[in-house]
Design a protein around this motif. Structure first.
Motif, short mmCIF file in Angstrom:
data_model
loop_
_atom_site.label_atom_id
_atom_site.label_comp_id
_atom_site.label_asym_id
_atom_site.label_seq_id
_atom_site.Cartn_x
_atom_site.Cartn_y
_atom_site.Cartn_z
N LYS A 55 0.82 -1.22 0.00
CA LYS A 55 0.00 0.00 0.00
C LYS A 55 0.85 1.26 0.00
O LYS A 55 0.59 2.19 -0.75
N THR A 56 1.88 1.28 0.86
CA THR A 56 2.70 2.49 0.97
C THR A 56 3.43 2.76 -0.34
O THR A 56 3.48 3.90 -0.82
N VAL A 57 3.96 1.69 -0.93
CA VAL A 57 4.66 1.82 -2.21
C VAL A 57 3.70 2.35 -3.29
O VAL A 57 4.05 3.23 -4.08
N ILE A 174 -2.70 10.11 2.57
CA ILE A 174 -2.62 9.75 4.00
C ILE A 174 -2.37 8.26 4.14
O ILE A 174 -3.18 7.43 3.70
N ASP A 175 -1.25 7.93 4.78
CA ASP A 175 -0.94 6.52 5.02
C ASP A 175 -1.37 6.13 6.44
O ASP A 175 -1.39 6.97 7.33
N GLU A 176 -1.68 4.86 6.63
CA GLU A 176 -2.14 4.33 7.93
C GLU A 176 -3.41 5.03 8.39
O GLU A 176 -3.54 5.43 9.56
N VAL A 177 -4.37 5.14 7.48
CA VAL A 177 -5.63 5.83 7.76
C VAL A 177 -6.40 5.20 8.91
O VAL A 177 -7.16 5.86 9.61
MG LIG Z 1 2.62 0.72 4.71
#
Ligand SMILES: [Mg+2]
Ligand SMILES: Nc1ncnc2c1ncn2[C@@H]1O[C@H](COP(=O)(O)OP(=O)(O)O)[C@@H](O)[C@H]1O
Length: 403
Positions: A55-57, A174-177
């Motif tokens: 997801k982050t990538v 936004i990461d880690e929502v």
């Molecule tokens: Mg991640």
């Protein structure tokens, strides 16, 4: 083989040697970005998936994509589940956007309003903020009621208007929502609805664990219509092979067909695991091609690496009781499992373990996408749990020992 040339490097958010399998999603986002940059509406996006799925990538790739278009972007990661970070994160990042928009402008009423709205917002939420001035300070006090829902809508509206005046749009990544609180999610949903109604050029792209789908649904029923949920899953068979073959080929190294088959099977085609298997089988091999034998010999190092880098950190954060609940759950396999079945395996009723289950969901260890179901948020975690606690013990405080 030479570790200096090893292209595989598993790590959270680490740019993979070959970014594969997300073409459809990238294209969908590309369309949304272009529409919004051209003054049309499109929905915001939520990328949902388990840890290590990429997801982050993907979020980073989408961020780059937006930056190459007429967007001013902000990107941040919500640090933990304590909540209350959203206002601060937005103040810092939006401030940079407004500064950028103010370059080369000496006077601009819309921008002055946005700058003052940001200052008001920061002070309403007691966020330390030096800020900067731009033009004459408008007298209206937008975004200063102290109510996050109302203020965030105001703030984003003024920022969008300032961007629009310069033919730019705003994209927030936004990461880690899943670590946002319910009220923060509601505020974000409300701001999106407001922007959609007013025709402001705004898109939010979020990424997080699958439980967000339920959270957002709770937060605001209309949020579901403003957001498209995209499930980020394991790679396709073809993409998984490419993820391994392409980077190796650039170093003149191949994988035997058997080796590729084995890796895709062991990893269930999860990106983090593919990188891990790639790294250690490369280390093990003495030359090209990398064979099934190499993989076989690399397995102990792979397990040891995953246990320490991926599984153990999450396990150690749990209380002993939580660990035992997870162990009971792992007895049933990868999941998802019926919540009642887990309780039964643990030797208790569902009600007795409801609090521990809730805690584990909040800390992101397990999730429940459908009512009455529970699953691990980390792939292969069931196997790890069996290594960490080899013997299943059911929970019965008054259990009599057999003699
Ligand atoms: Mg991640
Ligand atoms: N599309 C992809 N192709 C190949 N490798 C990937 C892909 N997406 C992620 N990876 C690799 O998988 C690992 C985990 O990615 P990450 O984005 O941190 O996952 P998540 O944010 O879902 O936990 C990283 O080592 C990354 O390089």
């Amino acid at each position: 083989m030479d570790p200096r040339k090893n292209p595989f490097a598993p790590g959270a958010g680490v740019k993979p040697p070959e970014f594969v399998g997300r073409e459809a999603l990238m294209e969908a986002a590309d369309i949304a970005f272009d529409r919004i940059a051209n003054g049309m509406h499109d929905n915001s996006m939520m990328l949902l998936g388990l840890r290590g799925v990429g997801k982050t990538v993907l979020l980073n790739a989408l961020h780059e994509q937006a930056k190459s278009k007429r967007f001013e972007t902000v990107k941040f990661e919500v640090p933990d589940k304590s909540g209350g970070h959203l206002a601060r994160l937005l103040v810092t990042t939006l401030s940079a956007v407004l500064r950028k928009l103010s370059i080369h402008a000496t006077s601009d009423h819309v921008l002055a309003v946005a700058v003052s709205a940001l200052r008001n917002f920061a002070s309403a939420f007691r966020i330390e903020y030096e800020g900067f001035s731009f033009g004459a300070t408008p007298t209206s006090a937008d975004a200063a009621s102290g109510d996050l829902e109302a203020d965030l809508s105001d703030l984003l509206a003024t920022v969008c208007m300032a961007a629009k005046a310069r033919q730019r749009a705003i994209a927030i990544f936004i990461d880690e929502v899943q670590y946002l609180s319910k009220s923060e999610l509601s505020a974000l949903a409300r701001a999106l609805q407001n922007a959609a109604q007013q025709g402001h050029p705004l898109i939010v792209v979020g990424a997080g664990l699958p439980q967000i789908a339920a959270l957002v649904g709770d937060a605001k029923s209309y949020a579901e219509r403003l957001l498209v949920f995209h499930e980020v899953g394991p790679l396709s068979e073809e993409a998984a092979r490419r993820a391994l073959e392409e980077p190796a080929a650039r170093q003149g190294v191949a994988f035997s067909t058997g080796a590729l088959d084995q890796i895709t099977e062991h990893t269930s085609r999860y990106p983090y695991f593919l990188q891990t298997w790639g790294k250690f089988s490369w280390e093990q091999a003495s030359g090209t091609p990398i064979t099934t034998d190499d993989i076989h010999h690399a397995l102990p190092s792979i397990t040891a690496f995953l246990d320490t880098s991926f599984f153990r950190v999450r396990y150690d954060r749990c209380t002993q009781f939580e660990q035992r609940y997870l162990r009971a759950m792992s007895e049933l396999g990868p999941g998802p499992h019926r919540t009642g079945d887990i309780a039964q395996t643990f030797g208790v009723t569902s009600n007795q373990v409801a609090p521990v289950r809730r805690n584990l969901i909040e800390s992101g260890m397990i999730y429940s996408q459908r009512h009455g179901e529970t699953a691990f948020t980390v792939p292969l975690f069931d196997e790890f749990m069996k290594r960490a606690i080899p013997r299943l013990e059911s929970h019965s405080p008054n259990r009599r020992r057999r003699t």
